[in-house]
Design an enzyme around this catalytic site. Sequence first.
Site, PDB file in Angstrom:
ATOM      1  N   PRO A  18      40.172  48.919  41.013  1.00 36.35           N
ATOM      2  CA  PRO A  18      40.388  49.564  39.713  1.00 36.35           C
ATOM      3  C   PRO A  18      40.314  48.499  38.629  1.00 36.35           C
ATOM      4  CG  PRO A  18      42.476  49.313  40.897  1.00 36.35           C
ATOM      5  CD  PRO A  18      41.391  48.841  41.817  1.00 36.35           C
ATOM      6  N   MET A  19      39.523  48.715  37.602  1.00 35.45           N
ATOM      7  CA  MET A  19      39.442  47.733  36.506  1.00 35.45           C
ATOM      8  C   MET A  19      39.330  48.444  35.168  1.00 35.45           C
ATOM      9  SD  MET A  19      37.089  44.623  37.948  1.00 35.45           S
ATOM     10  CE  MET A  19      35.828  45.636  38.718  1.00 35.45           C
ATOM     11  N   CYS A 102      49.657  45.087  37.579  1.00 36.72           N
ATOM     12  CA  CYS A 102      49.125  44.666  36.282  1.00 36.72           C
ATOM     13  C   CYS A 102      50.046  43.647  35.619  1.00 36.72           C
ATOM     14  CB  CYS A 102      48.932  45.864  35.363  1.00 36.72           C
ATOM     15  SG  CYS A 102      48.295  45.354  33.759  1.00 36.72           S
ATOM     16  N   HIS A 171      46.757  42.172  46.064  1.00 38.40           N
ATOM     17  CA  HIS A 171      46.059  41.125  45.315  1.00 38.40           C
ATOM     18  C   HIS A 171      46.876  39.853  45.553  1.00 38.40           C
ATOM     19  CE1 HIS A 171      44.831  39.377  41.116  1.00 38.40           C
ATOM     20  NE2 HIS A 171      44.368  38.677  42.127  1.00 38.40           N
ATOM     21  N   GLY A 205      41.263  39.687  45.981  1.00 37.62           N
ATOM     22  CA  GLY A 205      41.406  38.463  45.191  1.00 37.62           C
ATOM     23  C   GLY A 205      40.334  37.444  45.511  1.00 37.62           C
ATOM     24  N   ASP A 206      39.424  37.267  44.566  1.00 35.62           N
ATOM     25  CA  ASP A 206      38.437  36.178  44.583  1.00 35.62           C
ATOM     26  C   ASP A 206      37.239  36.378  45.504  1.00 35.62           C
ATOM     27  OD1 ASP A 206      40.164  34.951  42.851  1.00 35.62           O
ATOM     28  OD2 ASP A 206      40.925  33.488  44.304  1.00 35.62           O
ATOM     29  N   GLY A 228      36.711  43.148  42.894  1.00 35.09           N
ATOM     30  CA  GLY A 228      36.791  43.471  41.472  1.00 35.09           C
ATOM     31  C   GLY A 228      35.734  42.726  40.685  1.00 35.09           C
ATOM     32  N   ARG A 229      36.104  41.530  40.216  1.00 37.09           N
ATOM     33  CA  ARG A 229      35.206  40.805  39.313  1.00 37.09           C
ATOM     34  C   ARG A 229      33.850  40.511  39.932  1.00 37.09           C
ATOM     35  NH1 ARG A 229      39.588  36.363  38.123  1.00 37.09           N
ATOM     36  NH2 ARG A 229      39.913  36.919  40.324  1.00 37.09           N
TER      37      ARG A 229
END
Length: 329
Positions: A18-19, A102, A171, A205-206, A228-229
């Site tokens: 989710p972003m 968050c 995360h 994460g990452d 995510g990213r």
Amino acid sequence: MIKIGNIELPDFPLLLAPMEDVSDPPFRRLCKMHGADMMYSEFISSEGLIRDAMKSKKKLDIFDYERPVGIQIFGGDEEAMALSAKIVEAVQPDVVDINFGCPVKKVVCKGAGAGVLKDIDLMIRLTKAVVNSTHLPVTVKTRLGWDNDSINIMEVAERLQETGIKALTIHARTRAQMYKGEADWNYISKVKNNPNIEIPIFGNGDVNTPEKALEYKQKYDCDGIMIGRGAIGYPWIFNEVKHFFETGENLPKPTISQRLEAVRQHAEWSTEWKGEKLGLIEMRQHYGNYFRGIPHFKDFRVKFLEVFTMEEMVEVIAETEEFYAEFSF
Ligand SMILES: Cc1cc2nc3c(=O)[nH]c(=O)nc-3n(C[C@H](O)[C@H](O)[C@H](O)COP(=O)(O)O)c2cc1C
């Protein structure tokens, strides 16, 4: 096969994180097309949903082709969370996800998001409120703890499981880390190897390359990975990772034409969903990402930023394609 309630996911699924301002329907559609096994919406304020705020409501839009899809809510008030879970249920996503991760001040201050990492009893009450108010499977996404001195993910995972949640995404950072420093996935395997834990544990994460995904899969024992990213401007990551898992080889990187086609497709879906004006304004944050690492894109980015119609978009895409035609990437 991995199950979240009755939802069946393939072995070791890849999830889109989710972003906020990113994981909207147009972007999710691209990620689905490129292999995401399950996806989550941007987080939605429970208070906003109850107030019937337009911005929050719009985030409830989901489409059948993107299933299984989860809608993520956040908030620090039990009643508001229970009520908003009911509102979410009405649009029939496959899952309701709760955000306890968050780190942003305006969220944390209200005792929501990662704020509850300092008050596990509240976290459990909020989760119970949601679990008890909906028939949908409930999942949770959280961090390791508030800061390095108060990492409590082991206790949190057990207690969350007891409330009846069906999966947990971790995360592997603390709130204090925000998005900095390296995510410490050792905690993810600790949770996964806790004999009391039965629900799927997804690591986050990452992860931004197939190599890293394979390394983390082998090293940390989780049931799947959330990205995510690494997917922003690069929805190809999902199929790239899957291919690497299967063959040990890398798929060729997307060509300039494929990147431009993704931009066009993203823009088209964005305008369909939000209207041409707003859809293209929201695209502005994405252009640079689709061309991360590609030389000479700066001049074209400026041109994309000045695009106000799909017609102009097609022209700028053609111009960009022509320029890059003489390069071999
Ligand atoms: C732009 C952006 C927006 C985000 N919004 C949310 C959100 O709405 N809900 C949530 O749980 N996490 C949110 N996150 C955190 C991501 O879901 C994810 O946990 C984090 O980026 C780490 O994973 P990654 O290294 O694969 O990006 C956001 C992250 C970014 C970069």
